[in-house]
Motif scaffolding. Structure first.
Motif, PDB file in Angstrom:
ATOM      1  N   TYR A 551       0.832  -1.208   0.000  1.00 27.51           N
ATOM      2  CA  TYR A 551       0.000   0.000   0.000  1.00 27.51           C
ATOM      3  C   TYR A 551       0.863   1.253   0.000  1.00 27.51           C
ATOM      4  O   TYR A 551       0.800   2.078   0.908  1.00 27.51           O
ATOM      5  N   THR A 552       1.674   1.404  -1.031  1.00 19.52           N
ATOM      6  CA  THR A 552       2.553   2.574  -1.093  1.00 19.52           C
ATOM      7  C   THR A 552       1.799   3.850  -1.438  1.00 19.52           C
ATOM      8  O   THR A 552       2.327   4.947  -1.246  1.00 19.52           O
ATOM      9  N   GLU A 553       0.582   3.730  -1.949  1.00 18.18           N
ATOM     10  CA  GLU A 553      -0.173   4.900  -2.400  1.00 18.18           C
ATOM     11  C   GLU A 553      -1.336   5.237  -1.476  1.00 18.18           C
ATOM     12  O   GLU A 553      -2.041   6.210  -1.723  1.00 18.18           O
ATOM     13  N   SER A 554      -1.564   4.478  -0.421  1.00 14.00           N
ATOM     14  CA  SER A 554      -2.717   4.696   0.459  1.00 14.00           C
ATOM     15  C   SER A 554      -2.247   5.112   1.840  1.00 14.00           C
ATOM     16  O   SER A 554      -1.843   4.279   2.657  1.00 14.00           O
ATOM     17  N   GLN A 555      -2.302   6.397   2.119  1.00 11.32           N
ATOM     18  CA  GLN A 555      -1.882   6.913   3.416  1.00 11.32           C
ATOM     19  C   GLN A 555      -2.760   6.376   4.537  1.00 11.32           C
ATOM     20  O   GLN A 555      -2.271   6.065   5.633  1.00 11.32           O
ATOM     21  N   GLU A 556      -4.069   6.229   4.271  1.00  4.92           N
ATOM     22  CA  GLU A 556      -4.990   5.772   5.311  1.00  4.92           C
ATOM     23  C   GLU A 556      -4.660   4.359   5.776  1.00  4.92           C
ATOM     24  O   GLU A 556      -4.629   4.087   6.983  1.00  4.92           O
ATOM     25  N   VAL A 557      -4.417   3.456   4.817  1.00  8.87           N
ATOM     26  CA  VAL A 557      -4.110   2.071   5.195  1.00  8.87           C
ATOM     27  C   VAL A 557      -2.770   1.999   5.918  1.00  8.87           C
ATOM     28  O   VAL A 557      -2.631   1.268   6.911  1.00  8.87           O
ATOM     29  N   ILE A 558      -1.772   2.755   5.474  1.00  8.37           N
ATOM     30  CA  ILE A 558      -0.460   2.744   6.123  1.00  8.37           C
ATOM     31  C   ILE A 558      -0.572   3.254   7.550  1.00  8.37           C
ATOM     32  O   ILE A 558      -0.018   2.667   8.497  1.00  8.37           O
ATOM     33  N   ASP A 559      -1.281   4.366   7.757  1.00  8.34           N
ATOM     34  CA  ASP A 559      -1.448   4.908   9.112  1.00  8.34           C
ATOM     35  C   ASP A 559      -2.154   3.916  10.026  1.00  8.34           C
ATOM     36  O   ASP A 559      -1.767   3.731  11.189  1.00  8.34           O
ATOM     37  N   HIS A 560      -3.199   3.282   9.513  1.00  7.31           N
ATOM     38  CA  HIS A 560      -3.939   2.298  10.299  1.00  7.31           C
ATOM     39  C   HIS A 560      -3.057   1.100  10.645  1.00  7.31           C
ATOM     40  O   HIS A 560      -3.096   0.568  11.767  1.00  7.31           O
ATOM     41  N   THR A 561      -2.223   0.682   9.677  1.00  4.86           N
ATOM     42  CA  THR A 561      -1.329  -0.458   9.896  1.00  4.86           C
ATOM     43  C   THR A 561      -0.281  -0.154  10.960  1.00  4.86           C
ATOM     44  O   THR A 561      -0.029  -0.962  11.859  1.00  4.86           O
ATOM     45  N   LEU A 562       0.332   1.025  10.875  1.00  4.05           N
ATOM     46  CA  LEU A 562       1.339   1.401  11.871  1.00  4.05           C
ATOM     47  C   LEU A 562       0.711   1.599  13.246  1.00  4.05           C
ATOM     48  O   LEU A 562       1.347   1.319  14.276  1.00  4.05           O
TER      49      LEU A 562
END
Length: 904
Positions: A551-562
């Motif tokens: 998910y290099t293009e999805s800030q929402e998924v990255i934030d949720h994952t971290l």
């Protein structure tokens, strides 16, 4: 002369008599001249002395037959040639032509003999001579193959094949194997190979000859089809060459000529198989029948809508498909040849992802038929039955079976991918949205336990049933067609629902809550094999790593994952020092470091997010862990390996803003970690297993420093400018660790060896001042270790050592040899080292020279010594690239001389 007159009369009766009995008698009497080699001298006498054309005709035709049907000595052939050239038979027209043919034939036989000798001779000579002579040979042979005499055909084709099979680069090709890589033909051959008549000669020879000559013609074509891409002048020349190959192979398929012979059939399959080695599908489609358009290579992303529908390509691919199906059906006769055809098709289907445009490649039409044909033919082989000899059963031929099965899966995967790509994307989006709702509902149900604080056993079993379905869903959503949908909003919503489920599940059933959830994990063990919360944590971390990677293009998924990962790691940092040396903390820290390393390995474009999350809030935990657990490799190894991955600038992922100090801040943390570990581990006593106890952590520290120093994201001059000792302290403690390890131990442990010399290479490349400022004993110890690395068998290590020595020698040359006097402290120190050890550089060369000479036969020492003396021939006193290239050429000649002699 009386007997010569009688012979002339007998010859006249042979050619003119109307009496058949008289002619038969004359023929029988004169037969000895053409079949018995003892009469060759008499034929020469007749040519020199006979007066009638009939006698001259007999002598010349007899000599021609003697030369073509017998293997005569070289001197005898020369004598015959001289006799023919000086003969007075020019007055007899037929005899004249026969003599000319005879002279030519003798000369060609001599040329082929000399050619064979040259091929064997060249194997022992330099590459320049090899290239020149073989280029001349192949050029002449391509003309000689136009002769129609069978013996000449055989010799010329044989010599052509030897030229094309010559090992120009010394790769020691296994002559017993049918497989070989790209043929490294010299550049001097370029005009011959680009001449269309060269390929056509061998196609013509295949058409006009019978086996085994036709097989040799195909063998020559197989090698021509394997020439290196860079040999051709440009893409247009190479595409013309490929188009000619495709035309020739298509004509053979259309006529079927020669394919009834098993050897021809097998060799033709090998010829088709070479297309998969050297030519991509895009290039094949683009070159065949497209002379009116500019041809570009695969990397130029050709639009196949203009290329794959050309008539020539369609006919060719269809004929190859039909030929493949027939071969599969003839499994008993063509079993050993099918491998090459399957290899061709597997190569074609793996090229499909690079095709652009909507024009069909026609593979979707033929690949399913070939896949079905392969399976059906295997089943038919079982129904057909086998003789008692087990060697005839394909299932018992392990090597052949494995070769075919290595290629076949690519065809199956192509069909699967083609089938999946035809799915309705809108329908998939709807399904993903429905699944997102279901997962959210399950997450809410699992959360109830946390809210109520109690749970009945039946509720745990129900939660296990529901959770198992979500966990199984993850395997589906991250594989197959779904693995290509990370940019779709519906897929992102589904994965965020899964992250929410993990958050609620962790609070209810992971950690301290796990011991009270025996029923849930008992049921999960039955369903999925997850019998405790640690195994479930592995699943969660795996999903975190997948999200960060995809998910290099999805800030929402990255934030949720971290955010989820932060929750997993949030309890370690708050542990007081007095409780930090407990087994619970130990296990948690080991698991956390392994998970962090896996996540760091998965990040490329999302590296910045991971860095911002770790620094500065969580970096103290790493320092705390390394400080408290220095004597426990089970903890320090995963922690140091995480840091080694975290500082690795792969794919240029550490691209901080130009005004950002993040690179410097990261190195400061590296320095703290290295100093904390190094200062403590050096004070520990040695254990029985010193590698596991000390050396392993040390070599990981060397790797961390090497990667950080060579990462190109830190301006190291800043540290000295502002009096920051982060760099100096890290290098000092690393040096102490290297000096604490005996050189014999460094060379004994492979991973330690690789890390040590990689670290030295970086030091000599970017921080040579640090090395030069050491005391002479330490400096000589390090340089001496480089000499040991140079003498090793590992080419990577010897290359690193050579690069380090090159940097040291370049510094010496630029600052001392070519300078008036050393002025910088580093140059002054190097001069001092050289004064104390004047044989530093010559000793390395002398030792290597002595070692190489000692490995060679005594009778070759003088010749090799001369080769070494020529190393500096025409080499000027400068370090520019042209001068370096000249030295490299000299060194290559020495290397070739050594490899020619071989080990003693």
């Amino acid at each position: 002369m009386e007997s010569l007159a009688q012979l002339e009369a007998l010859c006249e009766r042979l050619y003119n008599s109307q009496d058949s009995v008289e002619r038969a008698h004359a023929e029988n009497t004169l037969k000895c001249f053409s079949v018995n080699t003892d009469y060759i001298s008499q034929c020469q006498f007749i040519l020199d002395n006979a007066l009638t054309p009939y006698a001259l005709m007999l002598a010349s035709s007899s000599l021609l037959k003697q030369v073509t049907e017998h293997s005569l000595a070289l001197q005898l052939r020369l004598d015959i040639s001289n006799s023919c050239s000086q003969s007075t038979c020019v007055f007899a027209i037929y005899a004249f032509h026969v003599c000319v043919s005879l002279i030519t034939y003798v000369l060609v036989l001599m040329f082929c003999s000399v050619g064979n000798y040259l091929i064997n001779y060249l194997a022992k000579r330099g590459p320049e001579l090899q290239s020149f002579v073989t280029a001349s040979l192949i050029q002449l042979l391509c003309r000689l193959t136009k002769f129609v005499a069978s013996r000449l055909q055989e010799l010329a084709l044989s010599l052509c094949l030897k030229c094309l099979s010559f090992d120009f680069v010394g790769t020691s090709i296994d002559e017993s194997s049918e497989e070989f890589g790209t043929v490294q033909i010299p550049s001097a051959w370029r005009p011959v190979l680009e001449d269309p008549s060269t390929l056509q000669i061998f196609f013509d020879y295949y058409a006009i000859t019978e086996a085994p000559l036709s097989k040799e013609a195909l063998e020559c074509l197989v090698r021509l089809a394997s020439v290196r891409r860079s040999l051709f002048t440009n893409d247009a020349a190479r595409s013309k060459f490929l188009a000619h190959l495709m035309t020739g192979t298509k004509e053979i398929l259309q006529t079927g000529q020669g394919l009834a012979d098993h050897d021809n059939y097998h060799e033709y399959c090998r010829l088709l198989g070479r297309f998969r080695v050297n030519y991509q599908l895009v290039f094949m489609a683009s070159t065949f029948g497209s002379q009116l358009q500019t041809v570009v290579c695969l990397l130029d992303l050709i639009h196949l809508s203009e290329l794959v529908n050309v008539e020539g390509y369609s006919d060719w691919i269809q004929l190859v498909a039909e030929f493949t199906l027939k071969s599969l059906q003839s499994w008993q006769w063509a079993s050993s040849s099918v491998y090459y055809l399957l290899g061709l098709w597997s190569r074609l289907v793996t090229s499909v992802p690079y095709l652009k445009g909507d024009a069909p490649s026609l593979l979707d039409e033929f690949v399913p038929k070939i896949t079905e044909g392969f399976i059906t033919s295997r089943f038919n082989s079982v129904q057909a039955g086998f003789p008692d000899d087990l060697s005839d059963n394909p299932l018992d031929n392990v090597e052949l079976l494995q070769d075919q099965l290595d290629c076949f899966p690519y065809l199956c995967r192509f069909q699967e991918r083609a089938r999946m790509q035809t799915g309705d994307k809108s329908e998939i989006s709807v399904i993903e949205a429905k699944l997102a709702w279901i997962v959210h509902i399950i997450a809410a149900i699992v959360k109830i336990k946390q809210c109520t604080g109690c749970s009945l056993e039946s509720q745990e079993v129900l939660d296990a049933e529901l959770s198992a379905r979500v966990l199984q869903l993850i395997n589906v959503t991250d594989s197959g067609l779904h693995s290509q949908r990370y940019c779709e909003l519906s897929k992102q919503r589904l994965d965020r629902a899964i992250l929410t489920f993990f958050q609620h599940f962790r609070k209810s059933y992971v950690g301290d809550q796990a011991m009270h959830s025996s029923k849930l994990y008992a049921r999960l063990s039955e369903l999925l094999g997850l019998h405790d919360h640690l195994l479930l944590l592995n699943v969660i971390v795996g999903k975190i790593a997948t999200n960060l990677k995809c998910y290099t293009e999805s800030q929402e998924v990255i934030d949720h994952t971290l955010s989820l990962f932060l929750e997993l790691a949030s309890g370690l940092e708050s542990t007081p020092d007095s409780m930090f040396r407990t087994d619970a903390v130990k296990c948690a820290l080991i698991g956390l470091m392994r998970d962090l390393r896996g996540i760091a390995m998965a990040t490329n474009r999302t590296y910045g997010l991971l860095f911002d999350w770790l620094y500065p809030a969580h970096m103290p935990l790493l320092l705390k862990g390394i400080s408290h657990w220095t004597d426990t490799p089970e903890v320090t190894t995963p922690l140091l390996k995480f840091m080694a991955e975290f500082v690795l600038n792969k794919a240029q992922r550490l691209t901080f803003d130009s005004s950002s100090p993040n690179g410097i801040l990261l190195f400061r943390e590296v320095s703290k970690l290295i100093v904390a570990y190094g200062s403590r581990v050096l004070s520990l006593p040695n254990a029985a297993d010193i590698y596991a106890y000390k050396y392993k952590g040390m070599w990981i520290c060397f790797t961390i420093l090497a990667r950080a120093l060579a990462g190109n994201y830190v301006n190291f001059g800043v540290f000295e400018l502002y009096g920051d000792r982060a760099l100096s302290d890290a290098l000092d403690i690393a040096l102490k660790m290297t000096l604490s390890i005996p050189l014999a131990d460094i060379l004994a442990f492979r991973k330690l060896t690789k890390a040590y010399f990689a670290f030295l290479e970086v030091l000599f490349s970017s921080h040579i001042t640090f090395i030069l400022n050491l005391n002479t004993n330490t400096f000589m110890h390090i340089v001496g270790s480089l000499e040991s690395g140079l003498k090793g068998l590992d080419t990577n290590i010897s290359s690193q050592c050579a690069a380090a020595v090159d940097n040291l020698a370049a510094f010496y040359f630029n600052n001392i040899t070519m300078g008036e006097a050393p002025t910088s402290p580093a140059a002054i120190n190097l001069a001092r080292h050289i004064v104390e050890c004047p044989t530093l550089f010559p000793e390395v060369f002398s030792d290597l020279k002595a070692q190489i000479l000692a490995s060679q036969p005594v009778d070759q020492h003088q010749r090799l010594s001369v080769c070494f003396d020529k190393l500096m021939a025409d080499v000027a006193r400068s370090l520019d690239s042209k001068n370096r290239d000249k030295f490299t050429q000299n060194l290559t000649e020495v290397q070739h001389g050594v490899s020619f002699v071989g080990p003693a």
